[in-house]
Motif scaffolding. Structure first.
Motif, PDB file in Angstrom:
ATOM      1  N   ALA A  14    -125.986  58.431   6.581  1.00 35.67           N
ATOM      2  CA  ALA A  14    -125.256  57.405   5.828  1.00 35.67           C
ATOM      3  C   ALA A  14    -125.706  56.006   6.233  1.00 35.67           C
ATOM      4  CB  ALA A  14    -123.752  57.563   6.056  1.00 35.67           C
ATOM      5  N   PHE A  15    -125.955  55.794   7.531  1.00 38.87           N
ATOM      6  CA  PHE A  15    -126.427  54.480   7.985  1.00 38.87           C
ATOM      7  C   PHE A  15    -127.776  54.151   7.346  1.00 38.87           C
ATOM      8  CE2 PHE A  15    -128.575  51.566  10.875  1.00 38.87           C
ATOM      9  CZ  PHE A  15    -127.583  50.618  11.108  1.00 38.87           C
ATOM     10  N   ALA A  16    -128.681  55.125   7.322  1.00 38.01           N
ATOM     11  CA  ALA A  16    -129.989  54.904   6.703  1.00 38.01           C
ATOM     12  C   ALA A  16    -129.855  54.679   5.194  1.00 38.01           C
ATOM     13  CB  ALA A  16    -130.904  56.097   6.985  1.00 38.01           C
ATOM     14  N   GLN A  17    -128.901  55.367   4.554  1.00 37.93           N
ATOM     15  CA  GLN A  17    -128.660  55.128   3.126  1.00 37.93           C
ATOM     16  C   GLN A  17    -128.247  53.682   2.886  1.00 37.93           C
ATOM     17  OE1 GLN A  17    -125.691  58.131   2.338  1.00 37.93           O
ATOM     18  NE2 GLN A  17    -127.144  59.482   1.306  1.00 37.93           N
ATOM     19  N   GLY A  18    -127.391  53.157   3.773  1.00 37.93           N
ATOM     20  CA  GLY A  18    -126.965  51.764   3.635  1.00 37.93           C
ATOM     21  C   GLY A  18    -128.116  50.794   3.765  1.00 37.93           C
ATOM     22  N   LEU A  19    -129.033  51.069   4.710  1.00 38.84           N
ATOM     23  CA  LEU A  19    -130.215  50.217   4.863  1.00 38.84           C
ATOM     24  C   LEU A  19    -131.067  50.246   3.593  1.00 38.84           C
ATOM     25  CD1 LEU A  19    -131.397  51.060   8.512  1.00 38.84           C
ATOM     26  CD2 LEU A  19    -130.305  48.953   7.729  1.00 38.84           C
ATOM     27  N   TRP A  38    -122.801  64.327  13.312  1.00 41.76           N
ATOM     28  CA  TRP A  38    -123.603  63.124  13.582  1.00 41.76           C
ATOM     29  C   TRP A  38    -124.723  62.958  12.565  1.00 41.76           C
ATOM     30  CZ3 TRP A  38    -128.834  63.257  14.468  1.00 41.76           C
ATOM     31  CH2 TRP A  38    -129.399  64.501  14.756  1.00 41.76           C
ATOM     32  N   MET A  39    -125.205  64.053  11.991  1.00 44.37           N
ATOM     33  CA  MET A  39    -126.296  63.958  11.016  1.00 44.37           C
ATOM     34  C   MET A  39    -125.831  63.249   9.746  1.00 44.37           C
ATOM     35  SD  MET A  39    -128.087  67.714  11.509  1.00 44.37           S
ATOM     36  CE  MET A  39    -129.489  67.332  10.451  1.00 44.37           C
ATOM     37  N   PHE A  40    -124.574  63.449   9.385  1.00 42.83           N
ATOM     38  CA  PHE A  40    -124.027  62.723   8.239  1.00 42.83           C
ATOM     39  C   PHE A  40    -123.895  61.237   8.547  1.00 42.83           C
ATOM     40  CE2 PHE A  40    -122.651  67.026   7.158  1.00 42.83           C
ATOM     41  CZ  PHE A  40    -122.895  67.056   5.794  1.00 42.83           C
ATOM     42  N   ILE A  41    -123.504  60.908   9.792  1.00 45.22           N
ATOM     43  CA  ILE A  41    -123.361  59.505  10.188  1.00 45.22           C
ATOM     44  C   ILE A  41    -124.708  58.792  10.148  1.00 45.22           C
ATOM     45  CG2 ILE A  41    -122.754  57.966  12.089  1.00 45.22           C
ATOM     46  CD1 ILE A  41    -120.304  59.159  10.958  1.00 45.22           C
ATOM     47  N   VAL A  42    -125.723  59.392  10.772  1.00 46.20           N
ATOM     48  CA  VAL A  42    -127.062  58.780  10.807  1.00 46.20           C
ATOM     49  C   VAL A  42    -127.625  58.651   9.397  1.00 46.20           C
ATOM     50  CG1 VAL A  42    -129.438  59.099  11.607  1.00 46.20           C
ATOM     51  CG2 VAL A  42    -127.535  59.582  13.149  1.00 46.20           C
ATOM     52  N   GLY A  85    -115.178  44.387   2.828  1.00 48.14           N
ATOM     53  CA  GLY A  85    -114.646  45.185   1.726  1.00 48.14           C
ATOM     54  C   GLY A  85    -114.933  46.666   1.881  1.00 48.14           C
ATOM     55  N   THR A  86    -116.166  47.070   1.593  1.00 48.93           N
ATOM     56  CA  THR A  86    -116.485  48.500   1.611  1.00 48.93           C
ATOM     57  C   THR A  86    -116.525  49.090   3.010  1.00 48.93           C
ATOM     58  OG1 THR A  86    -118.832  47.891   1.500  1.00 48.93           O
ATOM     59  CG2 THR A  86    -117.759  48.457  -0.568  1.00 48.93           C
ATOM     60  N   LEU A  87    -116.757  48.259   4.039  1.00 49.71           N
ATOM     61  CA  LEU A  87    -116.805  48.778   5.405  1.00 49.71           C
ATOM     62  C   LEU A  87    -115.447  49.300   5.884  1.00 49.71           C
ATOM     63  CD1 LEU A  87    -118.416  49.263   7.990  1.00 49.71           C
ATOM     64  CD2 LEU A  87    -117.995  46.886   8.631  1.00 49.71           C
ATOM     65  N   PRO A  88    -114.368  48.518   5.801  1.00 53.35           N
ATOM     66  CA  PRO A  88    -113.070  49.045   6.263  1.00 53.35           C
ATOM     67  C   PRO A  88    -112.391  49.973   5.264  1.00 53.35           C
ATOM     68  CG  PRO A  88    -112.812  46.780   5.521  1.00 53.35           C
ATOM     69  CD  PRO A  88    -114.284  47.086   5.451  1.00 53.35           C
ATOM     70  N   LYS A 120    -110.161  60.734   8.079  1.00 51.27           N
ATOM     71  CA  LYS A 120    -110.652  59.573   8.819  1.00 51.27           C
ATOM     72  C   LYS A 120    -112.101  59.779   9.246  1.00 51.27           C
ATOM     73  CE  LYS A 120    -107.039  59.433  11.589  1.00 51.27           C
ATOM     74  NZ  LYS A 120    -106.072  59.082  12.654  1.00 51.27           N
ATOM     75  N   GLU A 121    -112.444  61.015   9.586  1.00 48.66           N
ATOM     76  CA  GLU A 121    -113.825  61.296  10.007  1.00 48.66           C
ATOM     77  C   GLU A 121    -114.786  61.233   8.829  1.00 48.66           C
ATOM     78  OE1 GLU A 121    -113.351  64.163  13.896  1.00 48.66           O
ATOM     79  OE2 GLU A 121    -112.797  64.966  11.933  1.00 48.66           O
ATOM     80  N   THR A 122    -114.364  61.705   7.664  1.00 49.11           N
ATOM     81  CA  THR A 122    -115.218  61.540   6.489  1.00 49.11           C
ATOM     82  C   THR A 122    -115.291  60.068   6.097  1.00 49.11           C
ATOM     83  OG1 THR A 122    -113.326  62.056   5.063  1.00 49.11           O
ATOM     84  CG2 THR A 122    -114.836  63.845   5.564  1.00 49.11           C
ATOM     85  N   GLY A 123    -114.207  59.324   6.361  1.00 52.75           N
ATOM     86  CA  GLY A 123    -114.231  57.886   6.134  1.00 52.75           C
ATOM     87  C   GLY A 123    -115.265  57.197   7.008  1.00 52.75           C
ATOM     88  N   LEU A 124    -115.451  57.702   8.229  1.00 56.60           N
ATOM     89  CA  LEU A 124    -116.470  57.133   9.115  1.00 56.60           C
ATOM     90  C   LEU A 124    -117.880  57.344   8.572  1.00 56.60           C
ATOM     91  CD1 LEU A 124    -115.101  58.091  12.654  1.00 56.60           C
ATOM     92  CD2 LEU A 124    -115.446  55.779  11.759  1.00 56.60           C
ATOM     93  N   ILE A 125    -118.086  58.454   7.879  1.00 54.38           N
ATOM     94  CA  ILE A 125    -119.390  58.682   7.243  1.00 54.38           C
ATOM     95  C   ILE A 125    -119.654  57.591   6.211  1.00 54.38           C
ATOM     96  CG2 ILE A 125    -120.724  60.256   5.782  1.00 54.38           C
ATOM     97  CD1 ILE A 125    -119.180  62.576   7.051  1.00 54.38           C
ATOM     98  N   LEU A 126    -118.658  57.325   5.383  1.00 53.13           N
ATOM     99  CA  LEU A 126    -118.798  56.294   4.359  1.00 53.13           C
ATOM    100  C   LEU A 126    -118.935  54.916   4.996  1.00 53.13           C
ATOM    101  CD1 LEU A 126    -116.036  57.624   1.938  1.00 53.13           C
ATOM    102  CD2 LEU A 126    -118.488  58.020   1.789  1.00 53.13           C
ATOM    103  N   MET A 127    -118.222  54.705   6.112  1.00 55.21           N
ATOM    104  CA  MET A 127    -118.283  53.413   6.775  1.00 55.21           C
ATOM    105  C   MET A 127    -119.656  53.159   7.379  1.00 55.21           C
ATOM    106  SD  MET A 127    -115.710  51.836   9.652  1.00 55.21           S
ATOM    107  CE  MET A 127    -116.575  52.481  11.080  1.00 55.21           C
ATOM    108  N   ALA A 128    -120.311  54.214   7.874  1.00 59.36           N
ATOM    109  CA  ALA A 128    -121.647  54.059   8.444  1.00 59.36           C
ATOM    110  C   ALA A 128    -122.619  53.508   7.412  1.00 59.36           C
ATOM    111  CB  ALA A 128    -122.142  55.410   8.973  1.00 59.36           C
ATOM    112  N   ASN A 129    -122.434  53.924   6.161  1.00 61.64           N
ATOM    113  CA  ASN A 129    -123.260  53.393   5.072  1.00 61.64           C
ATOM    114  C   ASN A 129    -123.073  51.888   4.936  1.00 61.64           C
ATOM    115  OD1 ASN A 129    -123.776  52.524   2.219  1.00 61.64           O
ATOM    116  ND2 ASN A 129    -124.390  54.662   1.977  1.00 61.64           N
ATOM    117  N   ASP A 130    -121.833  51.439   5.073  1.00 62.21           N
ATOM    118  CA  ASP A 130    -121.539  50.032   4.851  1.00 62.21           C
ATOM    119  C   ASP A 130    -121.794  49.164   6.082  1.00 62.21           C
ATOM    120  OD1 ASP A 130    -120.660  50.260   2.137  1.00 62.21           O
ATOM    121  OD2 ASP A 130    -118.915  51.308   2.890  1.00 62.21           O
ATOM    122  N   ILE A 131    -121.897  49.776   7.254  1.00 59.67           N
ATOM    123  CA  ILE A 131    -122.286  49.012   8.438  1.00 59.67           C
ATOM    124  C   ILE A 131    -123.716  48.515   8.281  1.00 59.67           C
ATOM    125  CG2 ILE A 131    -122.842  49.232  10.905  1.00 59.67           C
ATOM    126  CD1 ILE A 131    -120.437  51.041  11.192  1.00 59.67           C
ATOM    127  N   ALA A 132    -124.571  49.350   7.708  1.00 62.51           N
ATOM    128  CA  ALA A 132    -125.980  48.994   7.555  1.00 62.51           C
ATOM    129  C   ALA A 132    -126.175  47.838   6.581  1.00 62.51           C
ATOM    130  CB  ALA A 132    -126.769  50.206   7.064  1.00 62.51           C
TER     131      ALA A 132
END
Length: 681
Positions: A204-209, A198-202, A585-588, A97-109
């Motif tokens: 991934a968010f920038a990757q999504g942007l 947290w570095m993976f989360i941040v 789709g990709t976010l959840p 679930k925590e690795t899923g949050l990394i992927l989700m951060a990408n799709d939030i952006a």
């Protein structure tokens, strides 16, 4: 020539451009002494630097190759992450679930950036693509930098490690040591590494942007520079180059994991050992360098390539647009872009075919979210290392993908299909590929684990700690599996099998533990069970077949997206697609499938304080029934929406094209009405 004339323009790659005589008076050929704004529109370079020597590169094929190769390495970053996930979970003590949050951060952006950037990208497509790629590169480097701070444990051989000059038995039953001293060295380091999560989360968010502009503007820019008869082939070439990055990343990623994380291989362990930590960071670092290399040429391309003039003339002849409309679109100010956004949204929302297409993509992208976990699942069900499964899965996925796109392109090249029939072709390929999801149900018989899925054979109990190992102080933080081949039982560690002495090697060179109190004989290092090569081949062949059939329709799908809306709305339609499909789709998807994995966990890593870490072993039967059921459901629902998109698709989308001049006229009329009303008041 029935009223048609030939116009010559020295800036055309092909100087002969066909246009109607009615368009002659409005046609404005580009000349050498044009003003700076027009030079920026058509010549390669940056700002005022527009050298002549770049003009031979100002061609559609140059952009196609540069964009395709940038996408190839962009997709590699995502694909490599999927093969690296088990290693990252181990190093940073993460659950699925925590690795899923990394992927989700990408799709939030994506949804955040999609609508905001959509109209801006419509005027500066090439530059937006290049800047987005560079943002992805920087974000990925930020994630990779965690390896500079992370701690990696010293691997043990023979289940023994020396710590602070004191010989401490690791994973064995040793009554002279308490549970605290019988702790595994890599447990503490993994817990300390968690703070870098947290570095993976941040990142991934920038990757999504950064990944949003290429998705919005790429296909639209290609549609402007390739005529309709060649656009389908151009898209197919782009898809082949780009999406090959995923299977290639699995092939190469498996190779990276065959190197130890520090690049200095410790003695006595191999990639098949449970202690092995592969060089996960190489799979992210190397693609970054190539993204930068191929992104810079994209930044040099102009707003409107000379070849786009020829395509524009073709569309003028068909009545879908005018040159005045195109110039107006390219030169819109930020204020005009903002003003046009709301009316454009209203038009798109009323387009039933587009909305059905996007709804189908939501469920398709929900299914794609599971692909990140595929290498991990395949490694479990076929008892392969991450390195091996990356190479095998990557090879089959590559073959299916390439053959599918070749077949899809061949169908498009046979004739110029109307967009409505292309919508039907895509729907049919989705329907036909859906049953192949069940290929994952062909797998090796799952292992049985003493005290978890099966009771200890010496005692009738399912507890992990029983009388035969009660005094051992076995740790739930250690996973060093051993196999009792007589009963086909796998123990979590030699300690759980009641083994007090370190391993020795038998005549075949295998490490064995003797005198284990929970076993009637010896236990061998590693899990029980043998690989089932025939089942694996059948499963992967069926998977590759379904994968290829599904992707055979994607060139048709790309054309439908460009034709289902008016030319002025195409970039915004892509932005809406990205926003909706990422949001729903990709976010959840990573959270959903990560939750499914965690819910199917059989043996968790639990530290002395009772804090749960990553999962060691999964209940394969339970996992696959849930996993495949959701995948098939998503595929079926998406196929239904694609059929609705075909049903609602109008027979002739060019009958009443939307024009910016009409929007301006409506806007001016509204202002005049307001002025008249104020004067009357």
């Amino acid at each position: 020539m029935n009223g048609d004339v030939v116009i010559r323009n020295p800036n055309f790659n092909d100087p002969d451009v066909k246009a109607t005589s009615d368009e002659m008076t409005n046609y404005k050929p580009i000349v050498e002494d044009e003003k700076e704004e027009d030079r920026e529109l058509s010549q390669m370079g940056l700002f005022s630097w527009r050298p002549k020597f770049l003009e031979p590169l100002n061609r559609p094929v140059t952009f196609l190759i540069s964009f395709g190769l940038s996408n190839f390495f962009l997709v590699q970053c995502v694909g490599t992450l999927s093969i690296m996930l088990p290693t990252i979970e181990k190093v940073f003590n993460l659950s699925s679930k925590e690795t899923g949050l990394i992927l989700m951060a990408n799709d939030i952006a994506g949804p955040v950036a999609g609508i905001i950037l959509a109209n801006y990208c419509s005027t500066r497509k090439a530059r937006s693509i290049a800047i987005g790629m560079l943002v992805v590169m920087i974000a990925t480097l930020f994630q990779t930098s965690t390896t500079l701070f992370a701690e990696y444990p010293e691997p043990t051989t023979g289940m023994v490690v020396t710590v602070k000059s004191t010989k401490t038995v690791i994973g064995l039953c040793n009554e002279t040591f308490s549970d605290d001293s019988n702790n595994n060295a890599d447990t503490d380091t993994a817990a300390r590494n968690y703070k870098y999560y947290w570095m993976f989360i941040v990142g991934a968010f920038a990757q999504g942007l950064g990944g949003t502009p290429p998705g919005i503007a790429g296909n639209t820019y290609l549609d402007e520079i390739y005529p309709q008869s060649q656009f389908g082939i151009a898209i197919a070439v782009l898809y082949v180059i780009s999406f090959l990055g995923f299977p290639v990343s699995l092939l190469i990623g498996g190779t990276y994991l065959s190197y130890y994380v520090t690049l200095a291989t410790p003695e006595g362990i191999t990639p098949a050992d449970a202690q092995w930590i592969g060089a996960w960071w190489l799979g992210l670092l190397i693609p970054c360098m190539f993204i930068a290399l191929f992104s810079f040429p994209i930044m040099l391309f102009p707003r409107q390539m000379p070849a786009a003039k020829k395509v524009l003339a073709e569309r003028i002849n068909k009545g879908t647009t005018t040159e005045e409309e195109k110039n107006r679109e390219l030169k819109r100010s930020f204020k005009e872009i903002t003003r046009d956004t709301l009316p454009a949204f209203k038009r798109l929302l009323k387009n039933k075919s587009l909305m059905s297409l996007i709804c189908g993509d939501v469920f398709m992208f929900l299914q794609f979210g599971a692909y990140t976990f595929f290498p991990k699942i395949y490694a479990m069900i076929f008892r392969k290392t991450d390195t091996q499964i990356g190479q095998i899965y990557g090879a089959f996925a590559s073959v299916g993908f390439v053959l599918g796109l070749i077949c899809g392109t061949f169908v498009l090249k046979r004739r110029e299909w109307p967009p409505k029939k292309l919508a039907l072709i895509f729907a049919i390929t989705t329907v036909v590929s859906a049953p192949f999801m069940f290929s994952m149900m062909i797998y090796c018989s799952p292992n049985t684990y003493a005290g978890y899925s099966e009771p200890y054979k010496t005692l009738n109990t399912t507890a992990s700690s029983v009388l035969c190992n009660a005094g051992c102080g076995c740790s739930a933080e250690i996973y060093r599996p051993v196999c009792d081949r007589e009963f086909g039982l796998t123990y979590m560690s030699p300690c759980h099998a009641g083994c007090s002495d370190a391993a020795t090697k038998d005549s075949n060179g295998e490490e064995v533990f003797e005198g284990c109190s929970c076993s009637n004989g010896v236990v061998y290092k590693g899990e029980c069970g043998e690989s089932c090569t025939s089942k694996m081949l059948i499963s992967f062949i069926l998977y590759a077949l379904g994968f290829g059939i599904g992707f055979a329709g994607y060139p048709a799908n790309a054309i439908v997206y460009q034709r289902v809306v008016s030319e002025v709305d195409r970039t915004l339609a892509q932005g809406m697609r990205q926003t909706v499909t990422r949001s729903l789709g990709t976010l959840p998807a990573p959270i959903l499938f990560g939750w499914l994995l965690d819910e199917s966990c059989l043996i968790w890593k639990v530290n002395r304080s009772g804090v749960q870490g990553n999962c060691f072993v999964y209940d394969i039967d339970k996992l696959l029934i849930r996993f495949v059921g959701i995948l098939f459901g998503c595929k079926a629902v998406s196929a239904l929406f694609y059929l609705l998109s075909w049903y609602f698709y109008p027979e002739n989308t060019n009958a009443n094209p939307v024009k910016l001049s009409d929007i301006d006229a409506d806007d001016n009329n509204n202002h005049h009405t307001e002025d008249d009303q104020s004067l009357k008041a």
